[in-house]
Structures are given as C-alpha cells and as structure tokens.
Design a protein around this motif. Sequence first.
Motif, PDB file in Angstrom:
ATOM      1  N   THR A 231       0.719  -1.098  -0.090  1.00 15.79           N
ATOM      2  CA  THR A 231      -0.028  -0.156  -0.044  1.00 15.79           C
ATOM      3  C   THR A 231       0.919   1.153   0.031  1.00 15.79           C
ATOM      4  N   PRO A 232       0.662   2.139  -0.954  1.00 20.79           N
ATOM      5  CA  PRO A 232       1.423   3.455  -0.872  1.00 20.79           C
ATOM      6  C   PRO A 232       0.669   4.249   0.297  1.00 20.79           C
ATOM      7  N   PHE A 233       1.580   5.086   1.003  1.00 23.15           N
ATOM      8  CA  PHE A 233       1.172   5.836   2.270  1.00 23.15           C
ATOM      9  C   PHE A 233       1.559   7.076   2.351  1.00 23.15           C
ATOM     10  N   ILE A 234       0.750   8.076   2.894  1.00 19.76           N
ATOM     11  CA  ILE A 234       1.157   9.536   3.143  1.00 19.76           C
ATOM     12  C   ILE A 234       1.246   9.335   4.699  1.00 19.76           C
ATOM     13  N   ALA A 235       2.464   9.479   5.193  1.00 19.92           N
ATOM     14  CA  ALA A 235       2.680   9.339   6.583  1.00 19.92           C
ATOM     15  C   ALA A 235       2.865  11.068   7.277  1.00 19.92           C
ATOM     16  N   PHE A 236       2.408  10.988   8.690  1.00 17.29           N
ATOM     17  CA  PHE A 236       2.455  12.420   9.333  1.00 17.29           C
ATOM     18  C   PHE A 236       2.710  12.133  10.746  1.00 17.29           C
ATOM     19  N   ALA A 237       3.560  12.819  11.337  1.00 16.47           N
ATOM     20  CA  ALA A 237       3.933  12.824  12.731  1.00 16.47           C
ATOM     21  C   ALA A 237       4.227  13.965  13.470  1.00 16.47           C
ATOM     22  N   GLY A 238       3.595  14.012  14.725  1.00 13.55           N
ATOM     23  CA  GLY A 238       4.078  15.142  15.630  1.00 13.55           C
ATOM     24  C   GLY A 238       4.417  14.866  16.610  1.00 13.55           C
ATOM     25  N   ILE A 239       5.822  14.390  16.626  1.00 13.35           N
ATOM     26  CA  ILE A 239       6.512  14.052  17.746  1.00 13.35           C
ATOM     27  C   ILE A 239       7.794  14.695  17.778  1.00 13.35           C
ATOM     28  N   ALA A 240       8.645  14.321  18.729  1.00 20.06           N
ATOM     29  CA  ALA A 240      10.019  15.016  18.817  1.00 20.06           C
ATOM     30  C   ALA A 240      11.016  15.058  17.748  1.00 20.06           C
ATOM     31  N   ARG A 241      10.795  13.663  17.151  1.00 19.64           N
ATOM     32  CA  ARG A 241      11.736  13.393  16.159  1.00 19.64           C
ATOM     33  C   ARG A 241      10.832  12.592  15.318  1.00 19.64           C
ATOM     34  N   PRO A 242      10.133  13.299  14.178  1.00 22.26           N
ATOM     35  CA  PRO A 242       9.312  12.652  13.366  1.00 22.26           C
ATOM     36  C   PRO A 242      10.027  11.611  12.138  1.00 22.26           C
ATOM     37  N   GLU A 243      11.339  12.005  11.947  1.00 18.21           N
ATOM     38  CA  GLU A 243      12.029  11.296  11.099  1.00 18.21           C
ATOM     39  C   GLU A 243      12.409   9.720  11.438  1.00 18.21           C
ATOM     40  N   LYS A 244      12.221   9.613  12.698  1.00 15.60           N
ATOM     41  CA  LYS A 244      12.507   8.222  13.283  1.00 15.60           C
ATOM     42  C   LYS A 244      11.344   7.228  12.877  1.00 15.60           C
ATOM     43  N   PHE A 245      10.081   8.023  13.048  1.00 14.48           N
ATOM     44  CA  PHE A 245       8.831   7.421  12.714  1.00 14.48           C
ATOM     45  C   PHE A 245       9.123   6.899  11.219  1.00 14.48           C
ATOM     46  N   LEU A 249       9.108   3.032   9.257  1.00 13.61           N
ATOM     47  CA  LEU A 249       8.034   2.713   8.138  1.00 13.61           C
ATOM     48  C   LEU A 249       8.637   2.086   7.058  1.00 13.61           C
ATOM     49  N   ARG A 250       9.930   2.906   6.545  1.00  9.44           N
ATOM     50  CA  ARG A 250      10.810   2.527   5.381  1.00  9.44           C
ATOM     51  C   ARG A 250      11.404   1.234   5.697  1.00  9.44           C
ATOM     52  N   ASP A 251      11.967   1.176   7.005  1.00 16.38           N
ATOM     53  CA  ASP A 251      12.357  -0.231   7.394  1.00 16.38           C
ATOM     54  C   ASP A 251      11.584  -1.595   7.189  1.00 16.38           C
ATOM     55  N   LEU A 252      10.138  -1.286   7.192  1.00 18.59           N
ATOM     56  CA  LEU A 252       9.169  -2.187   7.177  1.00 18.59           C
ATOM     57  C   LEU A 252       8.811  -2.576   5.817  1.00 18.59           C
ATOM     58  N   GLY A 253       9.369  -1.595   4.853  1.00 13.45           N
ATOM     59  CA  GLY A 253       9.253  -1.930   3.546  1.00 13.45           C
ATOM     60  C   GLY A 253       7.984  -1.004   2.742  1.00 13.45           C
ATOM     61  N   ALA A 254       7.327  -0.129   3.998  1.00 16.62           N
ATOM     62  CA  ALA A 254       6.416   0.821   3.311  1.00 16.62           C
ATOM     63  C   ALA A 254       6.911   1.794   2.092  1.00 16.62           C
ATOM     64  N   ASN A 255       5.930   1.953   1.225  1.00 20.95           N
ATOM     65  CA  ASN A 255       6.166   3.129   0.172  1.00 20.95           C
ATOM     66  C   ASN A 255       5.715   4.358   0.471  1.00 20.95           C
ATOM     67  N   ILE A 256       6.270   5.255   1.084  1.00 18.07           N
ATOM     68  CA  ILE A 256       5.940   6.549   1.574  1.00 18.07           C
ATOM     69  C   ILE A 256       5.960   7.482   0.270  1.00 18.07           C
ATOM     70  N   LEU A 257       4.781   7.826   0.056  1.00 16.91           N
ATOM     71  CA  LEU A 257       4.921   8.974  -1.312  1.00 16.91           C
ATOM     72  C   LEU A 257       5.034  10.389  -0.526  1.00 16.91           C
ATOM     73  N   ARG A 258       4.774  10.679   0.486  1.00 18.56           N
ATOM     74  CA  ARG A 258       5.369  11.842   1.171  1.00 18.56           C
ATOM     75  C   ARG A 258       5.036  11.543   2.727  1.00 18.56           C
ATOM     76  N   SER A 259       5.877  12.366   3.254  1.00 20.55           N
ATOM     77  CA  SER A 259       5.944  12.325   4.705  1.00 20.55           C
ATOM     78  C   SER A 259       5.646  14.008   5.215  1.00 20.55           C
TER      79      SER A 259
END
Length: 330
Positions: A231-245, A249-259
């Motif tokens: 599944t392609p994903f749009i990922a969003f995160a409001g935590i101290a270090r969003p890039e870790k989230f 996801l990418r390590d799990l093989g997720a296709n992130i279209l945009r974060s």
Amino acid sequence: MHAPRFWTSPNGRRDWRARVLSPLGATYAHMTARRLQKGPRNRMAVPVICVGNINVGGTGKTPTVIAVTEKLRDVFHDPHIVSRGYGGTIINPTEVDPGRHTAAQTGDEPLLLSAFARTWVAKDRVAGAQAAIAAGATAIVLDDGFQDPSLFHDLSLVVVDAETGFGNGYCLPAGPLRERVEKGLRRADILLSIGSDAAQTAFRKNVLPSGLRHISGALTPLQTGMDWTDTPFIAFAGIARPEKFFETLRDLGANILRSEDLADHQKLSPALLSRLETEARSKGAQLVTTEKDAARLPATFRHKVITLPVRLALNDPAELTEALARLPKP
C-alpha cells in the motif's frame, strides 16, 4: 516548533547560537537546581517509580512507561500511571476515560497510556498520586516528573535516546537539557538508553557516574500482521523526532509517497486533516501516523488513519524486573 539542529548536531557545542545562548542555559540549570533543593519530598504509602528524562522530548519515555507498568504486574503490583497531562486542560486529579475525555482535556500521552493501565492526570502530582492510591493503586508510575521536587521517588529511571545522547551538553535554550547531566544522573537509579546497536556503541563512550545501572533497549514495531509493502502511504507525525517514525516505516518496506513532520504535540486542525485526506485520496494512498498522534485525532477521523505501534524491547529485561521486584509491597 521543532528543536534546533544545533542542539544535537556533532558540532552543536561550537555553534555560535549555542555559545550566545549558553548564559541563558546556565541560568536555566541554576533555576532547576534551586527548585530541586526544595523539600522534604512527599513520600507515598506505595512505591513511586519515576520515568523521566534529562533531555526535553523524544527519548522514548512513553513506551518505557508502558513497559514498566507491564513489569510491575509481573511482580504482583496493580500499577496506576500519574501524569500532569501536558497540553491538557484538566487541573484537578481525574482518571482518564478514553470514552469520555479527549486529548485536548488530558493531553495525548495520558490518553494513549490509559489503554495500558489506569491513568490519572493532575497538575499537582502529589494530589494525583493520592487519588490513584485511594482508587487501589499499589504502585505509582510517574510519567515525567524527574525535575519535580514534590514526590519522593522509590526508583528513578532516566530515559535517553542513544543516537542523540545528551546533545550538545547545554541546557535550554542553548541545548536540549533540562538540567546538567552530571547532576541529573547522580539522582537516577537506572539509566535506560534506547536505540540501535550502533547508537548504543557510540553512547557507551559517555562517562557515566560510577554505580549507576545502565540498561539498553530499542523501540520495535508491534507485529500486527499488517503487510506494509502493498500500500502507498502518506505519513504524518507530530513527535519530537518525526524522522525516526518515517525511517521505521521504510524499514518495514512501506512505500511512503510523502511524509509530513509536524511540531511535537501539534494540534491536528480540521484544515490540516482535510488537506491530508484529500491528498491521500488523490494519490490512492493510506494515511498513517503514530499512536501518540492518533490519540489527538477527532473520533470521526480515526477510522481514516492507521497507526504503527512500537514497544520497548530491553536487551536485558531481567535487570529492570529485579529492580521493580525489590520495591516495597504496601
């Protein structure tokens, strides 16, 4: 607001902004030290386990609170969690009810934690602990509060991100610290560093106080049976270090279209959610976020977003279990 990069960059201590702000950092450290000298602390009728940090935000404190409550049950305690409810409007001691309360009232972390143990919010931590004890708690897990002098801590656990460590070593606003590292660690019983093997190796170069127990672990995705690769994903995160989230996801093989990285605890406004939903629909993508961000979603929007839960995996879980088992029983 995102933390300045010079707080955690390798050359952050030499950055001109850190040097200019360092007198303010020294003042902040002095004020924290003076506040901590207030006493005596209030000792509760049950043991109080403080899960805190020396850095501001982003150390893995929430998954650690969850792990501590689970291990307290393993040693026959009925733990309750007490939090000040950062960002929430509730003042007096109140048990969090996810069916009745919103993140705007309790803060996002208490709302998330209430799924794992009975959780109380109170601006006065002593009053919050007393309310939990009256309701049957045999142990209090204090979410944050390491720099608060009101409660006696039977066990203090300080959490740090192994990758960023203690940043540039300065206190706010020159760096990410709430107090000087050496002073804080002298009050700690256990230091928990969270991160990859490579990050742990680098972190062990830090000089720690003699006698301080140091344990390590990592945040690992909870196995839910989800196939992240189809599944392609749009990922969003409001935590101290969003890039870790996003990296997880990418390590799990997720296709992130945009974060989209949001500020820590950022309000998820109707305009923002509408924009994200429209983009996901136009690209045939699924929205995904963190458990903490999901707690701030309006109830009518939650079914449109999936979450990636993470849990703390300790390299030596027995050491923490043994420390908790030594706590007094009420």
